[in-house]
Design an enzyme around this catalytic site. Structure first.
Site, PDB file in Angstrom:
ATOM      1  N   ASP A 104       0.824  -1.213   0.000  1.00  0.00           N
ATOM      2  CA  ASP A 104       0.000   0.000   0.000  1.00  0.00           C
ATOM      3  C   ASP A 104       0.858   1.263   0.000  1.00  0.00           C
ATOM      4  O   ASP A 104       0.604   2.203  -0.740  1.00  0.00           O
ATOM      5  CB  ASP A 104      -0.992   0.005   1.183  1.00  0.00           C
ATOM      6  CG  ASP A 104      -0.327  -0.193   2.543  1.00  0.00           C
ATOM      7  OD1 ASP A 104       0.897  -0.415   2.611  1.00  0.00           O
ATOM      8  OD2 ASP A 104      -1.053  -0.141   3.560  1.00  0.00           O
ATOM      9  N   PHE A 156       0.504  11.477   7.490  1.00  0.00           N
ATOM     10  CA  PHE A 156      -0.282  10.251   7.571  1.00  0.00           C
ATOM     11  C   PHE A 156      -1.482  10.333   6.628  1.00  0.00           C
ATOM     12  O   PHE A 156      -2.135  11.367   6.529  1.00  0.00           O
ATOM     13  CB  PHE A 156      -0.754  10.012   9.004  1.00  0.00           C
ATOM     14  CG  PHE A 156      -1.057   8.573   9.272  1.00  0.00           C
ATOM     15  CD1 PHE A 156      -0.029   7.667   9.464  1.00  0.00           C
ATOM     16  CD2 PHE A 156      -2.364   8.117   9.302  1.00  0.00           C
ATOM     17  CE1 PHE A 156      -0.301   6.321   9.685  1.00  0.00           C
ATOM     18  CE2 PHE A 156      -2.644   6.777   9.532  1.00  0.00           C
ATOM     19  CZ  PHE A 156      -1.612   5.878   9.725  1.00  0.00           C
ATOM     20  N   ARG A 169     -10.248   2.446   5.824  1.00  0.00           N
ATOM     21  CA  ARG A 169      -9.837   1.647   4.654  1.00  0.00           C
ATOM     22  C   ARG A 169     -10.861   1.687   3.530  1.00  0.00           C
ATOM     23  O   ARG A 169     -10.524   1.537   2.360  1.00  0.00           O
ATOM     24  CB  ARG A 169      -9.634   0.176   5.047  1.00  0.00           C
ATOM     25  CG  ARG A 169      -8.486  -0.076   6.009  1.00  0.00           C
ATOM     26  CD  ARG A 169      -8.183  -1.572   6.074  1.00  0.00           C
ATOM     27  NE  ARG A 169      -7.392  -1.931   7.236  1.00  0.00           N
ATOM     28  CZ  ARG A 169      -6.061  -1.844   7.307  1.00  0.00           C
ATOM     29  NH1 ARG A 169      -5.369  -1.370   6.287  1.00  0.00           N
ATOM     30  NH2 ARG A 169      -5.430  -2.208   8.397  1.00  0.00           N
TER      31      ARG A 169
HETATM   32  P1  IMP Z   1       7.385   1.174   6.476  1.00  0.00           P
HETATM   33  O1  IMP Z   1       7.841  -0.169   6.961  1.00  0.00           O
HETATM   34  O2  IMP Z   1       7.785   2.282   7.406  1.00  0.00           O
HETATM   35  O3  IMP Z   1       7.770   1.474   5.045  1.00  0.00           O
HETATM   36  O4  IMP Z   1       5.811   1.200   6.576  1.00  0.00           O
HETATM   37  C1  IMP Z   1       5.055   0.401   5.810  1.00  0.00           C
HETATM   38  C2  IMP Z   1       3.683   0.175   6.419  1.00  0.00           C
HETATM   39  O5  IMP Z   1       3.305   1.171   7.384  1.00  0.00           O
HETATM   40  C3  IMP Z   1       2.651   0.268   5.330  1.00  0.00           C
HETATM   41  O6  IMP Z   1       2.455  -0.977   4.704  1.00  0.00           O
HETATM   42  C4  IMP Z   1       1.423   0.732   6.069  1.00  0.00           C
HETATM   43  O7  IMP Z   1       0.709  -0.378   6.554  1.00  0.00           O
HETATM   44  C5  IMP Z   1       1.947   1.538   7.213  1.00  0.00           C
HETATM   45  N1  IMP Z   1       1.873   2.985   6.961  1.00  0.00           N
HETATM   46  C6  IMP Z   1       2.906   3.816   6.746  1.00  0.00           C
HETATM   47  N2  IMP Z   1       2.488   5.073   6.519  1.00  0.00           N
HETATM   48  C7  IMP Z   1       1.133   5.019   6.590  1.00  0.00           C
HETATM   49  C8  IMP Z   1       0.105   6.035   6.419  1.00  0.00           C
HETATM   50  O8  IMP Z   1       0.339   7.210   6.155  1.00  0.00           O
HETATM   51  N3  IMP Z   1      -1.179   5.600   6.544  1.00  0.00           N
HETATM   52  C9  IMP Z   1      -1.499   4.291   6.826  1.00  0.00           C
HETATM   53  N4  IMP Z   1      -0.571   3.330   6.972  1.00  0.00           N
HETATM   54  C10 IMP Z   1       0.734   3.694   6.860  1.00  0.00           C
HETATM   55 MG    MG Z   2       0.920  -2.348   5.003  1.00  0.00          MG
END
Ligand code: IMP
Ligand code: MG
Length: 184
Positions: A104, A156, A169
């Site tokens: 996502d 966010f 969602r």
């Molecule tokens: P990362 O490991 O920091 O790259 O984060 C990945 C995961 O964090 C994504 O697959 C999302 O599930 C969650 N995530 C990161 N930023 C957001 C956001 O702005 N909204 C919702 N979920 C987020």
């Molecule tokens: Mg995710």
């Protein structure tokens, strides 16, 4: 859909609507279809966040494609606390397969930084990433996707599969956090 939504304790304003998302996803699907022409693709969609993006992307991919939904450790709140451990639901043998991981959002990059080596060990024929969103400003690990829907600021977001503590969602549009309260 309203221009501003309130989820739990936070306000979010609309960043892009479902039509703009559909247009971009269609273009990504065309790119994937062109790049993998004549091959059979195995998509691994990371639950929960990518389920809507995966469903839309799959329907604009034209060659043969398998889909497998996998789950990693969960993510909660508005900060990336996620710690990737085991992969659940990987029922397909990915050895010698052309694998496209569907995510996502790439935020810090930690999830993919930890997941990609685990998948590489299983010796796929190729391994690429398609992400709906990317926040380059939040990156702590050097991860980039081959296919990125939109690059967004380090704020966010919710909607189109992404949640804030479980909610949001189902919003067809994408919303970004704002401190402003809606005008009545
Ligand atoms: P990362 O490991 O920091 O790259 O984060 C990945 C995961 O964090 C994504 O697959 C999302 O599930 C969650 N995530 C990161 N930023 C957001 C956001 O702005 N909204 C919702 N979920 C987020
Ligand atoms: Mg995710």
């Amino acid at each position: 859909m309203a221009g501003t939504v309130c989820i739990h304790d936070l306000y979010f304003r609309r960043l892009m609507d479902g039509d703009a998302i559909a247009t971009r996803v269609r273009t990504l699907g065309e790119e994937v279809s062109r790049d993998y022409a004549g091959k059979r693709l195995l998509c691994l969609a990371i639950l929960n966040g990518s389920f809507i993006f995966a469903a839309d992307l799959l329907r604009v991919i034209s060659m043969e494609v398998d889909i497998c939904f996998i789950r990693l450790s969960s993510y909660s709140g508005a900060d990336s606390t996620g710690k990737v451990t085991t992969i659940f639901g990987l029922t397909e043998n990915i050895a010698q397969r052309h694998v496209l991981l569907i995510e996502d959002i790439i935020d810090t990059g930690k999830t993919l930084h930890e997941l990609l080596p685990v998948l590489h060990e299983k010796q796929p024929a190729s391994l690429q990433v398609a992400t709906f969103l990317s926040k380059p400003g939040a990156r702590r690990y050097p991860i980039e996707a081959s296919y990125t829907g939109f690059t967004i600021p380090d704020q966010f977001v919710v909607g189109y599969g992404l949640d804030y503590n479980g909610l949001g969602r189902n919003l067809p549009d994408l919303y970004i956090r704002t401190t402003e309260e809606p005008q009545e």
